[in-house]
Write a protein that holds these residues in place. Structure first.
Motif, PDB file in Angstrom:
ATOM      1  N   UNK A   1       9.164  -4.111  -2.483  1.00 49.60           N
ATOM      2  CA  UNK A   1       8.215  -4.995  -1.997  1.00 49.60           C
ATOM      3  C   UNK A   1       7.496  -6.068  -3.029  1.00 49.60           C
ATOM      4  N   UNK A   2       7.557  -5.662  -4.261  1.00 53.54           N
ATOM      5  CA  UNK A   2       6.993  -6.755  -5.315  1.00 53.54           C
ATOM      6  C   UNK A   2       8.002  -7.813  -5.424  1.00 53.54           C
ATOM      7  N   UNK A   3       9.212  -7.557  -5.481  1.00 61.30           N
ATOM      8  CA  UNK A   3      10.136  -8.687  -5.252  1.00 61.30           C
ATOM      9  C   UNK A   3       9.917  -9.676  -3.948  1.00 61.30           C
TER      10      UNK A   3
ATOM     11  N   UNK B   1      -9.089   9.458   3.596  1.00 62.67           N
ATOM     12  CA  UNK B   1      -8.706  10.569   3.533  1.00 62.67           C
ATOM     13  C   UNK B   1      -7.111  10.620   4.163  1.00 62.67           C
ATOM     14  N   UNK B   2      -7.134   9.768   5.336  1.00 57.40           N
ATOM     15  CA  UNK B   2      -5.639   9.838   5.914  1.00 57.40           C
ATOM     16  C   UNK B   2      -4.584   9.143   5.039  1.00 57.40           C
ATOM     17  N   UNK B   3      -4.905   8.211   4.546  1.00 58.92           N
ATOM     18  CA  UNK B   3      -4.072   7.427   3.678  1.00 58.92           C
ATOM     19  C   UNK B   3      -3.582   8.116   2.258  1.00 58.92           C
TER      20      UNK B   3
ATOM     21  N   UNK C   1      -4.045  -2.758  -5.157  1.00 60.72           N
ATOM     22  CA  UNK C   1      -2.644  -1.755  -5.441  1.00 60.72           C
ATOM     23  C   UNK C   1      -2.369  -1.900  -7.052  1.00 60.72           C
ATOM     24  N   UNK C   2      -3.179  -2.563  -7.801  1.00 58.24           N
ATOM     25  CA  UNK C   2      -2.822  -2.599  -9.159  1.00 58.24           C
ATOM     26  C   UNK C   2      -2.773  -1.456 -10.056  1.00 58.24           C
ATOM     27  N   UNK C   3      -3.571  -0.318  -9.762  1.00 58.86           N
ATOM     28  CA  UNK C   3      -3.676   0.826 -10.512  1.00 58.86           C
ATOM     29  C   UNK C   3      -2.501   1.558  -9.875  1.00 58.86           C
TER      30      UNK C   3
ATOM     31  N   UNK D   1       0.851  -1.285   0.073  1.00 60.45           N
ATOM     32  CA  UNK D   1      -0.166  -0.035   0.013  1.00 60.45           C
ATOM     33  C   UNK D   1       0.867   1.306   0.087  1.00 60.45           C
ATOM     34  N   UNK D   2       2.065   1.241   0.288  1.00 63.79           N
ATOM     35  CA  UNK D   2       3.188   2.482   0.193  1.00 63.79           C
ATOM     36  C   UNK D   2       3.050   3.000  -1.106  1.00 63.79           C
TER      37      UNK D   2
END
Length: 1091
Positions: free
Chosen positions: A207-209, A655-657, A225-227, A197-198
């Motif tokens: 992270x994908x690795x 909102x916070x994210x 997280x795709x888009x 989510x970062x």
């Protein structure tokens, strides 16, 4: 570090040793000046004493030398106890080098490393992000199961660290911990889910690795997280891009339906149409052509396309395989040019790329045919590259280019590289089998090669001719006779065996030659190679069955020789043949069918590409290169018949994210994000008021808006990484507090702030008045929107509620409102730190309007309106159109450039229904058109406004300007200076931002001009004439600074003109948008140089 710095460190280290009372000179001979890194005990003792010194300079020198030893491949493990003592050093430079050493040797010296584990844990709380990251790296390098819980805790804490660099190292540590203890998988997946989510581009690749290593089957973690990954892709570091692209390729194959079915169906139908000549089928085909691709599928293909221009060969290869495996067949062709470009790289890269091209060229010849000459062999190519190029040339060969290729092959046959020459002959054979028109030509050419001096060439030719003759044996008796004569000179076993096999197969066609060949072979039987002996036995058996009168005794003699041969294969073959062809009492029923067995019709050999069966492996992988499944290879799944639910990729907006990593200092970049949050309200407003413009930009292209906003987030994140994270967190809290306050309180605060900065009271009162009116009229608007935008939206909504007759009048009103931007804000430079974070959200709109009039600060600068011809009256049959850029914020969208078009009727009749149709815009570009004009009186004139989002590029927007009777093709191409909006900032802020935009983001040039051209007023007028930039006050007389931001992305554009001695000046442009920066530099240079 470079070798030079190591040498310097060695000398400095020697000096310290002497200072410490060491006899350095006694151990280092003059000739052994470079022996300092040897494993001599005395020298290591020297380093140990330096590490135990009280002086930081001695320790630092020792650490530099030790790291130098590691870099040169020398073993420095015995220094571990002395080095690890310094892990708690207060000197940051020493600490960094100690961690570099520990990362290298912690795995080997686990017991000693464990003694310092408490120090590593303390370092995880260090204020320096590099130390925190290094401590985590060392901790994860100690591969002892007992500290797994400590590592797990450290990774969890680091994954929530404010520094993206530390979070990146947490992702790296996940893989190490998983390999040490696979039972931690579930807990690690939770951390991976959090890190996915970062929004930082620094973390994404790592992270994908980790995801690919730990849980590649958990596709559900990617949905949300795709888009974001698609939009961040361009800004991720190169090796992260490779990993993400491979992962997204696998994801796409599981989530989207095949884009190939439509293509296949079309091809089949077209064939039927041509065969049957049925017009109805053609219409059906036309209907089938549009392919409704999932918008997310299209997003991935579109966002990876720019990476084909990457400087990293692995990234280009990754994008190429993605296009090959998931894009429609009609779009795959764009990768060919990029792959051919990679052939200029080193030989290792060429080898991999050529292997992949060889696989592609089997299925899609047309892709690489235009680049045929790129695959011609160079004399400097290594053999492996030459053979791969031959393979591709063979795949690309067709009736049109075969004559050119055969001439090229003729040259290759003469090569000194014998392996390559042999491969060329094989290639000629394959061309002959694939293209029937040149079979005879190739065969005659190969026969000519039989007289070549080189034995290897002759031998290979024989083998290929043998395969070709199998296809049409009856026609080539002369060639067989010619080859029989070569048996006396050829010594290569494969070639001799091939000739004997050919004669045996065609023994009835050459009845006089075959027995004589057998006689010669019987003489030399004992000296022949095993392969040749077997063919001699076969030839004897065939002649015994067809011409026993002449060859019976000869065959029995050969069978007797074979009976006692040393090789058991030959002895077995001899016994088998004797029982089969020589009838006796013991021979069974098979001997009746001996002739049918030996002289049966053999199928012609199929000459296929060795790359034909490789396409089931994913291109660009190790498995594809080796043509066998490698460890860790993840297979591509087949396309699903029905696409899974696409709504799983929709993200709930929290909102916070969204604000978590956004620095409050850059208020201008929050506007698009907040606008995204209030999309639903905007759509409701637009439906209530029947607003065409709102529905067009909001609901109709909601998907595009979403993509654009997420890409805006990515640019926010990349800029946020430059700022201290602690600052951003405190500012997030302030922003949330600010949003809870009423809007009127925010405005009064802004009023006070502006008074402190000596703003005029008139402008303050007008701004508060306009805000209060707006507040009462539209509560559903986002709080972050500026007064200027709110006002213009209100005007737009009112305008469209009115009747068509009033439309022209309302357009004039909206333009007048635009002009009202200037008096609202008298230009005053506001230093960014002076504005409290709580006011940022409310001052966003003011920042925009304030900066729009910064041009007139200090010196009254005349900016002439440059009018461009859109449609000439001759071309437009009396309708003339001109356009200009008013350099005002666009009322139709904050990412659009405002354009005003003046339409003139030069005829003596009324022109009716003037409108815009047929928009042909490059990908991503958007246009808001003016409302249709019912009629334009003779000699009449009207000015209308429109907005175009050029996506920060100077690409042309093409469309049709239509009347009731005609349509005219027109286009608008913006000058680069009109893609900017002025920005007000202090000199301090300017320098701070400029310091962040160095290296690749900086372009500069030297200008030579007369001194009178370098006066402040001249420079100001010339720069502002070209570009819509704001003036930044400067404390130095010889430096002029200008600031702007790009309209679409909001990236800063900083222009500096620094006067040097004499008649020269340096022009510097700093921006993340390097392409726009370099174009602006090219435009400013000649203007500033001329008188």
């Amino acid at each position: 570090m470079s070798g030079n710095s190591f040498a310097y460190s060695e000398q400095a280290g020697g000096g310290e040793a002497t200072e410490l009372g060491q006899e350095a000179t006694s151990t280092v001979s003059p000739s052994g000046a470079f022996g300092l890194f040897s494993s001599d005990l005395k020298k290591n003792e020297d380093l140990k004493q330096m590490l135990e010194s009280n002086k930081d300079s001695a320790k630092l020198d020792a650490m530099k030398r030790i790291v130098g030893m590691i870099a040169k491949g020398k073993n420095a493990s015995e220094l571990f106890p002395a080095v690890v003592k310094n892990v708690a050093s207060k000197n940051i430079e020493i600490k960094k080098l100690v961690y570099v050493y520990l990362v290298r040797y912690a795995e080997e010296q686990q017991d000693l490393a464990l003694l310092s584990i408490s120090t590593f844990q303390r370092a995880l709380k260090d204020p320096n992000q590099l130390i925190r990251a290094s401590a985590l790296r060392v901790l994860s390098s100690i591969r002892v199961p007992i500290i797994v819980p400590i590592m797990m805790l450290a990774i969890k804490e680091a994954s929530a660290d404010l520094s993206p660099y530390v979070r990146k190292n947490a992702a790296h540590a996940i893989q190490k911990l998983y390999s040490l203890d696979p039972e931690q998988k579930e807990m690690l997946i939770e951390v991976i889910e959090k890190l996915l989510k970062d929004k930082s581009t620094l973390v994404a690749g790592s992270v994908v690795m980790a995801f690919e290593e730990v849980c590649p089957d958990r596709i559900d973690l990617i949905h949300k997280n795709y888009r974001k990954l698609c939009n961040l892709l361009v800004d991720v570091e190169e090796w992260g891009q490779v990993v993400i692209i491979h992962m997204l390729t696998r994801y796409a194959r599981t989530q989207f339906v095949s884009p190939w079915k439509e293509d296949d169906g079309l091809e089949d139908n077209e064939k039927n149409f041509y065969e049957s000549d049925d017009e109805q089928k053609e219409k059906t085909d036309q209907k089938k052509k549009p392919y409704a691709m999932d918008p997310d599928h299209r997003l991935l293909i579109r966002n990876t396309k720019p990476l084909l221009q990457s400087r990293n060969a692995a990234v280009v290869m990754a994008v190429a395989q993605l296009y090959w495996h998931i894009s429609p067949k009609s779009e795959v062709g764009i990768i060919s040019k990029s792959l051919v470009r990679l052939l200029r790289s080193n030989r290792e890269v060429q080898y991999i790329v050529l292997q992949n091209i060889a696989t592609m060229s089997i299925q899609r010849k047309g892709m690489f045919e235009p680049y045929l000459k790129s695959f011609y062999v160079r004399s400097t190519d290594p053999t492996m590259i030459k053979i791969l190029k031959l393979e591709i040339l063979t795949n690309l060969a067709n009736e049109a280019n075969i004559s050119t290729l055969l001439r090229e092959f003729q040259t290759y046959v003469k090569s000194q590289d014998k392996q390559f020459a042999a491969a060329t002959i094989q290639t000629i054979g394959r061309c002959a089998t694939n293209i029937s028109e040149v079979t005879d030509t190739c065969l005659s050419g190969l026969v000519c090669l039989l007289s070549n001096r080189d034995e290897i060439v002759v031998a290979e030719s024989v083998v290929v001719i043998k395969k070709l003759l199998q296809m049409q044996p009856a026609q080539h008796g002369e060639i067989i006779k010619h080859m029989a004569k070569l048996l006396d000179s050829i010594t290569v076993p494969v070639a001799r065996a091939s000739i004997l096999w050919l004669i045996g197969e065609n023994c009835e066609r050459v009845p006089k030659i075959a027995p004589d060949v057998l006689r010669k072979m019987a003489k030399s039987f004992t000296n022949e190679d095993d392969l040749v002996k077997l063919q001699i036995l076969n030839l004897g058996a065939k002649l015994y069955l067809t011409n026993s009168k002449q060859t019976k005794l000869l065959t029995q003699y050969i069978l007797n020789l074979g009976k006692y041969d040393q090789n058991y294969d030959i002895r077995d073959r001899t016994r088998f043949i004797r029982q089969l062809i020589v009838p006796n009492e013991k021979s069974g029923a098979l001997s009746k069918y001996a002739k049918k067995i030996f002289l049966a019709q053999k199928p012609a050999p199929l000459l296929e590409s060795p790359f034909k069966d490789r396409d089931h492996f994913q291109l660009g992988t190790l498995s594809h290169t080796l043509n066998t499944k490698a460890i860790g290879y993840l297979e591509l799944s087949n396309w699903p018949e029905v696409a899974p639910d696409p709504s799983v990729r929709n993200v709930e907006v929290i909102e916070l994210q969204a604000k978590e990593w956004t620095p409050a200092g850059k208020a201008k970049k929050e506007n698009p994000a907040k606008k995204f949050y209030s999309d639903s309200e905007e759509e409701e407003d637009s439906s209530d008021s029947s607003s065409d413009s709102e529905s067009e930009s909001g609901s109709a292209s909601g998907e595009q808006d979403e993509e654009g906003d997420s890409s805006e987030d990515s640019s926010e994140d990349s800029s946020s990484e430059r700022r201290s994270d602690s600052e951003s967190v405190s500012e997030v809290g302030d922003k949330r507090t600010a949003k809870r306050n009423s809007k009127s309180k925010g405005k009064s605060d802004s009023e006070d702030e502006e008074k402190e900065n000596e703003k005029s009271k008139t402008s303050d009162s007008s701004s508060t008045d306009s805000s209060s009116v707006e507040e009462s009229s539209s509560d559903s608007e986002s709080e972050s929107e500026s007064e200027s935008e709110s006002e213009s939206k209100k005007v737009t909504m009112e305008k469209e509620k009115k009747t068509k007759e009033d439309r022209n009048l309302t357009k004039d009103v909206s333009l007048l409102d635009l002009d009202d931007f200037n008096p609202v804000s008298t230009p005053v430079v506001l230093p960014t730190p002076a504005v409290s974070p709580s006011l940022i959200a409310d001052l966003e709109g003011l920042n925009l309007s304030t900066s729009s009039s910064v041009i007139s600060v200090n010196t009254p600068v005349f900016v002439p309106v440059k009018t461009h011809v859109l449609l000439h009256r001759m071309s437009g049959r009396g309708l003339a159109a001109h356009y200009f850029f008013p350099r005002q914020p666009c009322i139709f969208g904050d990412k659009m450039v405002s354009i005003q078009i003046t339409l003139n009727n030069t005829t003596d009749r009324k022109i009716e229904n003037i409108h815009i149709e047929g928009k042909k815009l490059p990908m991503g570009m958007q246009m808001h058109v003016f409302n249709p004009i019912e009629s334009l009186e003779p000699e009449g004139s009207i000015t209308v406004s429109m907005g175009i989002d050029f996506c920060d590029s100077t690409q042309t927007a093409s469309f049709q300007l239509c009347t009731k009777d005609d349509c005219f093709n027109v286009n608008i191409q913006p000058p680069v200076g009109e893609l900017l909006l002025p920005v007000a900032m202090s000199e301090k802020d300017f320098k701070k931002e400029q310091g962040m935009l160095t290296g690749m983001n900086e372009t500069s040039t030297v200008i030579i001009a007369a001194p009178q051209n370098f006066t402040p007023s001249v420079i100001l007028q010339k720069v502002v004439n070209i570009a819509n930039v704001g003036v930044v006050p400067s404390g130095q007389d010889n430096i002029y600074r200008f600031a702007a931001k790009t309209v679409h992305s909001g990236s800063l554009m900083l222009v500096t003109v620094e006067l040097k001695e004499g008649s020269t000046a340096q022009l510097i442009i700093n921006t993340e948008r390097t392409v726009i920066g370099s174009v602006l530099l090219r435009e400013l240079k000649p203007v500033l140089s001329q008188g």
